[in-house]
Design an enzyme around this catalytic site. Structure first.
Site, PDB file in Angstrom:
ATOM      1  N   ASP A   1       7.151   0.938  -3.424  1.00  0.00           N
ATOM      2  CA  ASP A   1       7.077   0.072  -2.246  1.00  0.00           C
ATOM      3  C   ASP A   1       8.172   0.435  -1.241  1.00  0.00           C
ATOM      4  OD1 ASP A   1       6.204  -2.041  -0.661  1.00  0.00           O
ATOM      5  OD2 ASP A   1       6.148  -3.474  -2.318  1.00  0.00           O
TER       6      ASP A   1
ATOM      7  N   ASP B   1      -1.520  -6.173   2.035  1.00  0.00           N
ATOM      8  CA  ASP B   1      -1.153  -7.400   1.327  1.00  0.00           C
ATOM      9  C   ASP B   1      -2.216  -8.474   1.547  1.00  0.00           C
ATOM     10  OD1 ASP B   1       1.114  -6.453   0.172  1.00  0.00           O
ATOM     11  OD2 ASP B   1       2.523  -7.522   1.458  1.00  0.00           O
TER      12      ASP B   1
HETATM   13  C1  GLA Z   1       5.355  -5.981  -0.811  1.00  0.00           C
HETATM   14  C2  GLA Z   1       4.075  -5.461  -1.414  1.00  0.00           C
HETATM   15  C3  GLA Z   1       3.473  -6.497  -2.330  1.00  0.00           C
HETATM   16  C4  GLA Z   1       4.465  -6.861  -3.393  1.00  0.00           C
HETATM   17  C5  GLA Z   1       5.749  -7.316  -2.781  1.00  0.00           C
HETATM   18  C6  GLA Z   1       6.823  -7.516  -3.830  1.00  0.00           C
HETATM   19  O1  GLA Z   1       5.107  -7.021   0.076  1.00  0.00           O
HETATM   20  O2  GLA Z   1       3.185  -5.084  -0.415  1.00  0.00           O
HETATM   21  O3  GLA Z   1       2.286  -6.019  -2.896  1.00  0.00           O
HETATM   22  O4  GLA Z   1       4.679  -5.760  -4.235  1.00  0.00           O
HETATM   23  O5  GLA Z   1       6.251  -6.383  -1.828  1.00  0.00           O
HETATM   24  O6  GLA Z   1       8.001  -7.939  -3.300  1.00  0.00           O
END
Ligand code: GLA
Length: 761
Positions: free
Chosen positions: A496, A566
């Protein structure tokens, strides 16, 4: 499309050309190429010609087989009398090169250099041209160019991948000048396409957090420039995505029209511009963005720009997408030929609130559903006061959060294994919280400006690490290495990156090199990814960046997939996935079934709808299965069985976009296996109003006319005849008839949907 032929003017160039060629012959390498060169793919040709000391791109489009024809018909001069402003289509257009007889200096170059002595123009002349050895099916042309006044060199690469009709292009820039040079622009490609059309339009993807992949398309008028860019530095695909489709002539449809398309394989800042000049020639420049300064390049240190993948089709946007997908699966993705597992990721089902029991319960759940992998998301790491129990602390400390998971990661991996599941884990290595042991010990490892207060992002404490600094990369490599070795059989890493460059400065780079951070950060990132990949080539990576912020082919060189968004709301996902699929294949598009009301949009949609949408990509889950009812579990189990059967068609087949969600009250797309023996059709209702357009028979594509397909509706909630979505369910129909007449379907209430499996018998 109208093309102007050369006429007599070209002849004036030919005599000096022949002389130049003789002089050139001695400097050519092992596999020299002629003054004319056709770079071939299955359906396209990029034709090159040396004119004087300049290599020209004289054709990019439908296939031409004879170089004599390309030479005879080449357009590289305007014969209409008014040549003011005319730009010769050099293969790499440079600021200041005067392109032989052009009467204006080229101010649109993709390479703009301030030489060591302060001179701001560059001229590139052909030195040599050769092909280099590649595996069968790939032709790699290299043009060596040099500035006659300086020891300044550009090596231009064109790598044609025959089967997918994609040509990758990039340059290597180097010099031996007595002092560093400044690169104000350093594009991977800077073409003046030999295509004169009366109309051009540019399609691109735009969006922001939770709404990636929005399709935007605009006409490019005469004299206008359209610029797409990203100066995030990290989330390369938020705002705009580094990819495009240009319709050459009337705006292309899914099935007709000429399209030149590209995707820049770069995870940092970038810019792509389209310029239609007064003579209707189209220029495309694409490359990394140097932020608010110039890149300082030392003598003897070659700089290699990212690849631009180009493709062309005369058969519309759909074929262009299929070309990119095929190329991605064949050559670009870390591993594009292996089926992706059905996984459950812990994020939306638990967020930061979990313990070992929560995770093993989730493992039981995903096993029961028929899944194949379990992934622990954010929250498993950092110690003591920095333990990662929320997003305010801990990034940078990639050690176990012992308070939360006392038995350790090996225990979890073994628990997964005991259930027949693969195991994956979330990391965010490029980032740190100022509340971490890492930043406490190394405050200078963070991107920051000396004179300014440190701006901090997510959680009020998040910062970006300085990946230009080798010590930072070594530390991250060691931390990742230690983590990976502590997890037996680790199969998957979700990588990420949840911030942009908020502080655009590096304490590692010298004062006069500060703008280099824009490029060198990403070079550092690839160095880190490359080292990990070399040591752990089998670990499957997901590119995540607050969702689809890293939907780019640069990162995908090291990854198998990206987290599309997301936003997991099925209805919005229809639009998002529709957009992303223009450039990126379904096998790389992670799509998870989540709980309702949806956590991002608060919309409630039926479980079947959520499955039907997620099953058109790489299916997964992001919920706690213990919250599902027995009926939901039974439905999900059946859907997973069906998905595993259709998975090779969805993940490795050809995509056909049938009905756009942007223009209709329903949407439809389908996948067809390469051998055309199997297909899967998806149809989704979006809005239901009495006056809504009722689904017309779906205009299927890609089937073999001479085959007979059994049509079976799958993912049905029950077997009651009334719930069927097509009157040909269960029947056998010829490919020819399905192509000619379409698949009849019906949709009922809002968020009704259907999936049909077609198997040739
Ligand atoms: C980001 C990612 C999510 C999740 C969060 C965790 O927003 O896109 O899928 O992994 O971080 O903090």
């Amino acid at each position: 499309m109208q093309r102007l032929s050369l006429g007599a003017l070209i002849m004036r160039y030919l005599t000096p050309l022949l002389l130049a060629a003789a002089a050139l012959a001695s400097s050519l390498s092992a596999a020299p190429v002629e003054r004319e060169f056709l770079l071939q793919t299955r359906h396209t040709t990029m034709a090159f010609q040396q004119s004087g000391k300049t290599w020209l791109l004289v054709h990019y489009g439908a296939r031409v087989d004879q170089s004599a024809d390309a030479k005879a018909l080449a357009w590289h001069s305007f014969t209409g009398g008014n040549t003011f402003g005319y730009r010769k289509p050099a293969t790499y257009s440079v600021f200041g090169s005067d392109n032989d007889r052009a009467n204006t200096m080229n101010k649109y170059g993709g390479l703009a250099v301030i030489h060591a002595d302060g001179v701001t123009s560059t001229e590139l002349q052909a030195v040599a041209a050769r092909t280099v050895d590649e595996p069968a099916g790939i032709t790699h042309l290299v043009l060596e160019l040099k500035d006659p006044a300086y020891p300044f060199f550009v090596t231009q690469h064109f790598r044609a991948v025959e089967a997918s009709d994609v040509i990758e292009t990039w340059v290597e820039i180097r010099h031996d000048e007595p002092a560093p040079v400044k690169l104000v622009r350093m594009d991977s490609a800077a073409f003046v396409f030999p295509a004169l059309a009366r109309e051009f339009s540019v399609l691109s993807l735009t969006g922001q957090w939770a709404s990636e992949g929005q399709v935007a398309e605009a006409a490019l008028a005469q004299g206008q420039t359209i610029v797409l860019n990203s100066r995030s530095g990290v989330r390369s695909a938020f705002g705009n995505n580094a990819s495009f489709m240009v319709s050459v002539g009337p705006r292309a449809s899914e099935t007709s029209g000429e399209v030149i398309a590209g995707a820049l394989a770069w995870s940092g800042a970038w810019e792509i511009s389209f310029y239609r000049d007064q003579l209707n020639a189209l220029s495309i420049n694409a490359g990394p963005d140097t932020g608010n300064g110039a890149y300082t390049l030392d003598a003897g240190h070659p700089l290699v720009t990212p690849k631009l993948a180009l493709t062309y089709s005369a058969a519309g946007k759909g074929q262009v997408s299929r070309n990119f997908h095929r190329w991605a699966r064949d050559v670009q993705l870390r591993d594009g030929r292996t089926l992706r597992p059905v996984l459950l990721n812990s994020w939306e089902g638990a967020y930061f609130k979990f313990n070992e029991q929560t995770l093993t319960d989730m493992m039981d759940g995903v096993r029961q559903l028929g899944g194949e992998m379990f992934v622990v998301d954010d929250g498993w790491f950092a110690r003591g006061k920095y333990a990662r129990d929320d997003d305010k602390r801990g990034l940078g400390d990639w050690v176990l959060n012992e308070a939360k998971l006392p038995k350790g990661l090996a225990y979890l991996a073994n628990e997964a294994k005991a259930r027949g599941l693969q195991f994956g884990i979330w990391v965010e290595p490029e980032m740190a919280n100022t509340t971490s042991e890492l930043v406490e010990q190394h405050p200078d490892w963070v991107l920051r400006e000396k004179t300014r207060a440190l701006r901090q992002g997510r959680g009020g404490t998040q910062v970006v690490l300085d990946l230009t600094n080798p010590a930072v990369r070594d530390n991250l490599f060691q931390q990742m290495d230690a983590m990976i070795t502590s997890i037996p059989g680790l199969a998957y890493i979700k990588w990420d990156a949840n911030a942009d460059f908020m502080n655009v400065g590096s304490t590692y780079l010298a004062a006069d090199r500060q703008p280099n951070v824009w490029f060198d950060y990403t070079v550092g990132l690839y160095d880190l990814l490359g080292r990990l990949h070399a040591k752990y080539p089998k670990i499957n990576l997901q590119a995540c960046s607050s969702g689809g912020g890293r939907m780019d082919y640069g990162f995908l060189r090291y990854a198998d997939e990206f987290w599309t968004s997301d936003d997991t709301d099925a209805r919005q996902r229809i639009f998002l996935q529709w957009g992303a699929g223009h450039f990126y294949p379904a096998c790389a598009m992670a799509a998870h079934v989540t709980a309702v009301p949806n956590h991002q949009t608060h919309r409630t949609t039926p479980l079947k709808y959520r499955f039907d949408v997620a099953m058109s990509g790489r299916l997964g889950f992001e919920l706690h299965p213990k919250n599902m009812t027995p009926e939901e579990i039974a439905f999900a189990q059946k859907a997973v069985v069906d998905y595993k059967r259709i998975r090779p068609v969805v993940q490795l087949g050809d995509l056909y976009r049938l009905v756009s969600p942007w223009e209709n009250s329903y949407a439809s797309l389908m996948y067809v296996s390469e051998d055309q023996k199997r297909a899967v059709v998806f149809v989704y209702g979006l809005n239901r109003l009495i006056q809504s357009d009722y689904p017309a028979p779906l205009p299927l594509q890609g089937l073999a006319a001479d085959k007979h397909y059994r049509v079976t509706e799958i993912n049905r909630e029950n077997n009651d005849a009334k719930s069927e979505h097509s009157r040909v369910n269960g029947k056998q129909v010829s490919g020819a008839a399905l192509l000619a007449m379409g698949l009849p379907v019906k949709l009922g209430a809002e968020y009704d949907s259907a999936v049909f499996e077609l198997v040739a018998e």
